[in-house]
Design a protein around this motif. Structure first.
Motif, PDB file in Angstrom:
ATOM      1  N   VAL A 171       0.826  -1.217   0.000  1.00  0.00           N
ATOM      2  CA  VAL A 171       0.000   0.000   0.000  1.00  0.00           C
ATOM      3  C   VAL A 171       0.857   1.261   0.000  1.00  0.00           C
ATOM      4  O   VAL A 171       0.598   2.202  -0.751  1.00  0.00           O
ATOM      5  CB  VAL A 171      -0.953   0.007   1.210  1.00  0.00           C
ATOM      6  CG1 VAL A 171      -1.712   1.328   1.287  1.00  0.00           C
ATOM      7  CG2 VAL A 171      -1.926  -1.159   1.117  1.00  0.00           C
ATOM      8  N   LEU A 172       1.899   1.283   0.834  1.00  0.00           N
ATOM      9  CA  LEU A 172       2.707   2.488   0.977  1.00  0.00           C
ATOM     10  C   LEU A 172       4.047   2.422   0.255  1.00  0.00           C
ATOM     11  O   LEU A 172       4.762   3.414   0.189  1.00  0.00           O
ATOM     12  CB  LEU A 172       2.959   2.781   2.467  1.00  0.00           C
ATOM     13  CG  LEU A 172       1.714   3.007   3.328  1.00  0.00           C
ATOM     14  CD1 LEU A 172       2.113   3.233   4.777  1.00  0.00           C
ATOM     15  CD2 LEU A 172       0.900   4.173   2.806  1.00  0.00           C
ATOM     16  N   GLY A 173       4.400   1.254  -0.249  1.00  0.00           N
ATOM     17  CA  GLY A 173       5.665   1.114  -0.946  1.00  0.00           C
ATOM     18  C   GLY A 173       6.871   1.024  -0.033  1.00  0.00           C
ATOM     19  O   GLY A 173       8.012   1.176  -0.488  1.00  0.00           O
ATOM     20  N   GLU A 174       6.643   0.775   1.265  1.00  0.00           N
ATOM     21  CA  GLU A 174       7.753   0.619   2.198  1.00  0.00           C
ATOM     22  C   GLU A 174       8.345  -0.788   2.081  1.00  0.00           C
ATOM     23  O   GLU A 174       7.627  -1.759   1.851  1.00  0.00           O
ATOM     24  CB  GLU A 174       7.273   0.879   3.632  1.00  0.00           C
ATOM     25  CG  GLU A 174       6.781   2.310   3.843  1.00  0.00           C
ATOM     26  CD  GLU A 174       6.219   2.543   5.231  1.00  0.00           C
ATOM     27  OE1 GLU A 174       6.202   1.585   6.032  1.00  0.00           O
ATOM     28  OE2 GLU A 174       5.787   3.674   5.511  1.00  0.00           O
ATOM     29  N   LYS A 175       9.638  -0.887   2.236  1.00  0.00           N
ATOM     30  CA  LYS A 175      10.310  -2.163   2.073  1.00  0.00           C
ATOM     31  C   LYS A 175      10.088  -3.053   3.292  1.00  0.00           C
ATOM     32  O   LYS A 175      10.360  -2.665   4.422  1.00  0.00           O
ATOM     33  CB  LYS A 175      11.812  -1.958   1.861  1.00  0.00           C
ATOM     34  CG  LYS A 175      12.568  -3.247   1.571  1.00  0.00           C
ATOM     35  CD  LYS A 175      14.034  -2.977   1.328  1.00  0.00           C
ATOM     36  CE  LYS A 175      14.777  -4.283   1.063  1.00  0.00           C
ATOM     37  NZ  LYS A 175      16.237  -4.047   0.830  1.00  0.00           N
ATOM     38  N   VAL A 176       9.570  -4.250   3.059  1.00  0.00           N
ATOM     39  CA  VAL A 176       9.352  -5.235   4.124  1.00  0.00           C
ATOM     40  C   VAL A 176      10.038  -6.524   3.699  1.00  0.00           C
ATOM     41  O   VAL A 176       9.597  -7.204   2.772  1.00  0.00           O
ATOM     42  CB  VAL A 176       7.850  -5.493   4.367  1.00  0.00           C
ATOM     43  CG1 VAL A 176       7.658  -6.492   5.503  1.00  0.00           C
ATOM     44  CG2 VAL A 176       7.128  -4.183   4.696  1.00  0.00           C
TER      45      VAL A 176
END
Length: 290
Positions: free
Chosen positions: A118-123
C-alpha cells in the motif's frame, strides 16, 4: 518533507497506546450506561472544538488547517476512524476489554503486512515471517472453536481492519500534509459524521459521568495527535510493533477495574505477538543501519 526519527516515533506510539487503553476503559463504562452514539458524539464535539482552537492559533489559521494536498483522502480517513471507534466500543460491551483487545491485536500485523504493497515501504522476508508468527499468536488468543472465538469476536476483528486502514491512510497523507492538517480533519469530519447518528440518541448524563466524559475527550484528542505525529516522523512498519502494548495496558485495566480474567491462552498469545513485534523492530533497525 518532515525529518524522520524512528526513536521518537516509537516513544510517541508507546504513549499513544497507553492513552488509548485508558480511554477504552472509560468508553466501556459510558457505553454500558448510555447510548454509544451519544457518548461518541460528545467526545468528538470536544475533539472538533479542540482542533479548531489549535488550528486558529497556528500560523495560517483555519485556512491553513483545511489546505490538504489530498482532501478527499483526509475525509475518507476520518470517516473510517469514526466507524472504527463505534464498532470497537460495541466490542467492549459484548466481550470486555481483555478479549476485545486480544482480537484487536491483529491490527498492527495488518498494518505492517500492508505497508509494503500500500505504501511502498520495504518489508523483508524476515519481517514477513515475524508477522506470520504474530498471527499465530493471535490464533492462540482466539482459540478457534473455543472461548472468545464467537460471532462477537467479529466485532473487534472488523474494528482492527478499519483501524489498520486508518493507520495506513494516516501515514499516506502524512507524506504531503503536516500533522496539524490531519489532526483538524480527524476532529471536524469525525464530529460531523457521528452527530448525524448521535443527535437522535441523546440521554441525560450524571455529574460523575460528565467528569469521565471530560477525561475521555481530553485523552482522545491527545492520543490521536500523538498517533498522527508518530506516523509523520517514522515508517509504519518500524513503529507498529509497539502498538501491541495497547493489549497489555488494556488487559491490565480490564483485570484491575472491571474484574475481567486473563486466560492462559491470552497471555501466551500476547507474548508471541509482542515477541514477533520486537523482532520486526530489530530487523527494521538493522536494515536501516546496513
Amino acid at each position: 518533507m518532515v525529518e524522520q526519527n524512528t526513536a521518537r516515533g516509537i516513544g510517541l506510539m508507546i504513549a499513544t497506546t497507553f492513552i488509548f487503553a485508558m480511554q477504552d476503559g472509560i468508553s466501556r463504562h459510558l457505553a454500558e450506561t448510555y447510548n454509544v452514539y451519544m457518548a461518541l458524539m460528545v467526545r468528538f464535539w470536544f475533539f472538533a472544538l479542540f482542533v479548531s482552537v489549535v488550528a486558529a492559533r497556528a500560523p495560517g489559521g483555519i485556512r491553513r488547517a483545511t489546505r490538504s494536498a489530498l482532501p478527499w483522502v483526509q475525509v475518507i480517513r476520518s470517516a473510517v476512524l469514526i466507524v472504527e471507534v463505534i464498532v470497537m466500543v460495541q466490542g467492549f460491551v459484548y466481550l470486555g476489554l481483555v478479549e476485545s483487545h486480544a482480537v484487536f491485536a491483529c491490527y498492527p500485523l495488518l498494518v505492517a503486512a500492508l505497508s509494503g504493497p500500500v505504501l511502498g515501504e520495504k518489508v523483508g522476508w524476515r519481517r514477513i515471517v515475524a508477522i506470520g508468527i504474530g498471527f499465530v499468536g493471535v490464533l492462540i488468543i482466539l482459540q478457534p472453536g473455543f472461548g472468545v472465538f464467537s460471532p462477537y469476536a467479529l466485532i473487534p476483528l472488523v474494528s482492527a481492519l478499519l483501524f489498520a486502514l486508518y493507520s495506513l491512510l494516516t501515514r499516506y497523507v502524512g507524506r504531503v500534509d503536516p500533522a496539524s492538517v490531519s489532526f483538524f480533519y480527524t476532529g471536524v469530519v469525525g464530529a460531523v459524521i457521528v452527530t448525524l447518528a448521535g443527535i437522535w440518541h441523546w440521554m441525560p448524563m450524571s455529574a460523575p459521568d460528565w467528569g469521565w466524559m471530560a477525561v475521555l475527550c481530553v485523552s482522545a484528542s491527545l492520543g490521536h495527535f500523538l498517533l498522527i505525529k508518530a506516523y509523520e516522523i517514522a515508517e509504519a512498519s518500524a513503529i507498529q510493533p509497539f502498538a501491541y502494548l495497547q493489549l497489555v495496558f488494556a488487559s491490565g485495566l480490564g483485570i484491575v477495574v472491571f474484574d475481567e480474567t486473563l486466560k492462559p491462552n491470552v497471555a501466551l498469545g500476547a507474548a508471541v505477538v509482542v515477541g514477533a513485534g520486537v523482532f520486526t523492530l530489530w530487523r527494521t533497525r538493522r536494515a536501516a543501519r546496513a
